[in-house]
Motif scaffolding. Structure first.
Motif, PDB file in Angstrom:
ATOM      1  N   GLU A  69       0.845  -1.195   0.000  1.00 12.45           N
ATOM      2  CA  GLU A  69       0.000   0.000   0.000  1.00 12.45           C
ATOM      3  C   GLU A  69       0.874   1.237   0.000  1.00 12.45           C
ATOM      4  O   GLU A  69       1.860   1.299   0.735  1.00 12.45           O
ATOM      5  N   GLN A  70       0.499   2.195  -0.837  1.00 11.10           N
ATOM      6  CA  GLN A  70       1.197   3.481  -0.855  1.00 11.10           C
ATOM      7  C   GLN A  70       0.158   4.558  -1.094  1.00 11.10           C
ATOM      8  O   GLN A  70      -0.581   4.485  -2.080  1.00 11.10           O
ATOM      9  N   ASP A  71       0.123   5.514  -0.213  1.00 13.17           N
ATOM     10  CA  ASP A  71      -0.885   6.567  -0.276  1.00 13.17           C
ATOM     11  C   ASP A  71      -2.263   5.909  -0.313  1.00 13.17           C
ATOM     12  O   ASP A  71      -2.592   5.145   0.557  1.00 13.17           O
ATOM     13  N   ASN A  72      -3.027   6.151  -1.352  1.00 13.24           N
ATOM     14  CA  ASN A  72      -4.379   5.605  -1.461  1.00 13.24           C
ATOM     15  C   ASN A  72      -4.441   4.430  -2.434  1.00 13.24           C
ATOM     16  O   ASN A  72      -5.501   4.083  -2.923  1.00 13.24           O
ATOM     17  N   LEU A  73      -3.278   3.806  -2.736  1.00 14.71           N
ATOM     18  CA  LEU A  73      -3.248   2.733  -3.728  1.00 14.71           C
ATOM     19  C   LEU A  73      -2.746   1.420  -3.149  1.00 14.71           C
ATOM     20  O   LEU A  73      -1.887   1.400  -2.274  1.00 14.71           O
ATOM     21  N   ILE A  74      -3.275   0.346  -3.707  1.00 19.20           N
ATOM     22  CA  ILE A  74      -2.718  -0.985  -3.513  1.00 19.20           C
ATOM     23  C   ILE A  74      -1.954  -1.256  -4.803  1.00 19.20           C
ATOM     24  O   ILE A  74      -2.518  -1.118  -5.900  1.00 19.20           O
TER      25      ILE A  74
END
Length: 130
Positions: A69-74
C-alpha cells in the motif's frame, strides 16, 4: 476489482477490461505511448505480427503476487516499492529470465508491469517501463 480484472484477463475479454478501466471515472493509465483505449492497446500488443507479448497472462501473474500500500493505492508487485528486498525480486522468478531479474535487482529498479487499484476499488494503472 482485482478479482474482476483477473477474470477478464483470463478470458481475454478486452471489452470487460475496458469497462473496468473506466468504471469509476478516468481511464486506467496503461501506457506511456499514445492515448488510446487500453483494450485496443493490449489486444494490439498480444496480437502483434512479429513480436506478440502475453499481456493478459502477465497481468494475471502480477496480480497474484504480493502487494503493498502506498498513499491511497494498492500496488503490485512489491519489487516496485522503494527499498524492495531480494524476496520481492525472487517473487518475479516466473515472469522474467534470471539475468533480467539480476539486472533489475542490481539497479534497484523494477520496470516491468505494475498494477494499482485505489483503496476505493478504482483501477488506476497497469503500466510498464519507467
Amino acid at each position: 476489482m482485482r478479482e474482476r480484472i483477473i477474470a477478464a484477463a483470463v478470458a481475454c475479454d478486452y471489452a470487460a477490461l475496458a469497462k473496468l478501466a473506466d468504471e469509476k471515472g478516468q481511464s486506467v493509465r496503461f501506457s506511456f505511448g499514445p492515448d488510446e483505449d487500453p483494450a485496443v492497446y493490449w489486444r494490439s500488443v498480444e496480437e502483434h505480427e512479429t513480436t506478440p507479448q502475453p499481456v493478459m497472462a502477465l497481468l494475471v501473474q502480477v496480480l497474484n503476487l504480493p502487494f503493498y500500500e502506498q498513499d491511497n493505492l494498492i500496488l503490485w508487485p512489491t519489487a516496485f516499492r522503494e527499498g524492495a528486498t531480494d524476496a520481492d525480486f525472487r517473487a518475479l522468478k516466473d515472469l522474467y529470465p534470471p539475468g533480467e531479474l539480476q539486472a533489475m535487482r542490481k539497479e534497484k529498479t523494477y520496470l516491468g508491469l505494475r498494477v494499482g487499484i485505489s483503496l476505493e476499488g478504482d483501477w488506476q494503472l497497469a503500466v510498464a517501463g519507467d
